[in-house]
Design an enzyme around this catalytic site. Structure first.
Site, short mmCIF file in Angstrom:
data_model
loop_
_atom_site.label_atom_id
_atom_site.label_comp_id
_atom_site.label_asym_id
_atom_site.label_seq_id
_atom_site.Cartn_x
_atom_site.Cartn_y
_atom_site.Cartn_z
N MET A 1 6.39 -7.07 6.09
CA MET A 1 6.37 -5.59 5.99
C MET A 1 6.21 -5.35 4.71
O MET A 1 7.06 -5.93 3.79
CB MET A 1 7.44 -4.91 6.57
CG MET A 1 7.43 -4.79 7.98
SD MET A 1 6.38 -3.80 8.74
CE MET A 1 6.24 -4.28 10.35
N CYS A 2 5.30 -4.69 4.05
CA CYS A 2 4.92 -4.64 2.45
C CYS A 2 6.08 -4.42 1.72
O CYS A 2 7.10 -4.21 2.12
CB CYS A 2 4.15 -3.36 2.50
SG CYS A 2 2.83 -3.29 3.52
N ARG A 3 6.05 -4.73 0.54
CA ARG A 3 7.05 -4.40 -0.61
C ARG A 3 6.45 -3.54 -1.66
O ARG A 3 5.22 -3.93 -1.89
CB ARG A 3 7.37 -5.84 -1.35
CG ARG A 3 7.75 -7.05 -0.33
CD ARG A 3 9.18 -6.92 0.18
NE ARG A 3 9.33 -5.92 1.21
CZ ARG A 3 10.63 -5.66 1.65
NH1 ARG A 3 11.54 -6.25 1.16
NH2 ARG A 3 10.70 -4.72 2.52
N ASN B 1 5.75 1.60 3.08
CA ASN B 1 6.22 0.24 3.53
C ASN B 1 6.98 0.54 5.09
O ASN B 1 7.99 1.18 5.19
CB ASN B 1 7.38 -0.46 2.49
CG ASN B 1 8.40 -1.40 3.23
OD1 ASN B 1 9.51 -1.46 2.83
ND2 ASN B 1 7.86 -2.16 4.06
#
Ligand code: GLN
Length: 248
Positions: free
Chosen positions: A1-3, A115
Site C-alpha cells: 500500500m502506497c507510502r 494511502n
C-alpha cells in the site's frame, strides 16, 4: 500500500529528502518496513510535487518504479524546496497503472495523496460520486479510488471548506459508505498540511522550523512520533496539532 510524505520548512534538497535517508521513499518503494493492508512493494508509479518559491507547485509523476527513472534522481539532486509532497504507489488490484493514477493529484496550489483502499470500489462510491458535478467525474485523473477521493476533497475545497474539515469530512463520509476502507489522506497547499490516519501508519517529526509527515520513519534517528489511528494532523512548518478525526 502506497507510502507518502509531506515536508514543510526551510528549503531542503529533494535528493536528501527522498533518496538519501536509510529508509527513504526510494527504499520504501522496493523494501518498505510497514506494509499493513497488503502488497509488498510500491512499484506501480510515483510522484513528487514541490513548490518553487511562492509559486504553484511543480509535479512529476510516472507509472513506473521510482528506482527505474534516472531523470528524477538527477532532477532531485539539483532541486530544493520548502514544501514537498511525494508518494510511491502500489496499485490496488484491478486499478489502472498510469501516470495519472499516481499521486500527487493537484489543482492550483493543492497537492493530494491517498494511502489505502476504498472497500467495495466502485459500487460503494456511487452515492457519494453522484453528489459531484458531472464534469468532475468526466475529468477524473484516473478511474481509481484515490482519484475519486481527491475529487471529493477538492469539491469541498472549492466550496470554501477549510482543508482540515475537507479531509475529515471526506474520511467520515467514505468510511460510512465503505466500512473497512483505509483512508490515509494527505493534503498541502505548500504552507499548511492536513493528514488523516485511518487504517495505515503515519509518523511525524518536527523541529522548531519544520514538519515532516511520512507513512514510515525514513531513519532510526530520535524524534519520530507515530500518530494514532483515527486522528488528523494539521499544521504549518512551525506548529502541528493532532486531533481525533471526529473532533475536527
Ligand atoms: N487504491 C490506491 C490505488 O490503487 C492505492 C494506494 C495505496 O495505498 N496503495 O491507487
Amino acid at each position: 500500500m502506497c507510502r507518502h510524505l509531506a515536508y514543510l520548512g526551510p528549503p531542503v534538497n529533494l535528493r536528501e529528502l527522498l533518496f538519501d535517508p536509510p529508509y527513504s521513499l526510494l527504499r520504501q518503494s522496493w523494501s518498505p518496513r510497514d506494509m499493513r493492508g497488503g502488497g509488498t512493494i510500491n512499484a506501480d508509479g510515483f510522484g513528487i510535487g514541490w513548490y518553487p518559491g511562492d509559486g504553484d507547485p511543480v509535479r512529476y509523476r510516472r507509472a513506473q518504479p521510482i528506482w527505474s527513472d534516472p531523470t528524477i534522481a538527477q532532477l532531485a539532486a539539483v532541486t530544493s524546496a520548502g514544501a514537498v509532497l511525494a508518494a510511491v504507489r502500489s496499485a490496488t488490484v484491478g486499478m489502472a497503472v498510469l501516470d495519472n493514477a499516481a499521486a500527487p493529484f493537484a489543482e492550483g496550489r493543492w497537492l493530494f495523496s491517498h494511502n489505502g483502499v476504498v472497500r467495495g470500489w466502485p459500487d460503494s462510491m456511487v452515492p457519494l460520486a453522484s453528489g459531484l458535478p458531472v464534469r468532475d467525474l468526466l475529468t477524473l485523473d484516473a478511474a481509481t479510488d484515490s482519484a475519486l477521493l481527491w475529487a471529493l476533497v477538492r469539491h469541498r475545497l472549492r466550496a470554501g471548506v477549510d482543508p482540515a474539515r475537507a479531509v475529515a469530512e471526506t474520511v467520515a463520509a467514505v468510511a460510512a459508505a465503505a466500512p473497512g476502507s483505509r483512508l490515509n489522506l494527505l493534503l498541502t497547499d505548500g504552507r499548511t498540511v492536513a493528514a488523516s490516519v485511518a487504517g495505515h501508519a503515519l509518523s511525524i517529526r518536527t523541529t522548531p522550523r519544520s514538519v515532516l509527515l511520512a507513512s514510515e520513519p525514513h531513519d532510526d534517528e530520535p524524534g519520530w512520533r507515530e500518530v494514532p489511528d483515527g486522528h488528523l494532523v494539521t499544521g504549518t512548518a512551525t506548529e502541528v496539532r493532532v486531533r481525533a478525526i471526529g473532533e475536527v
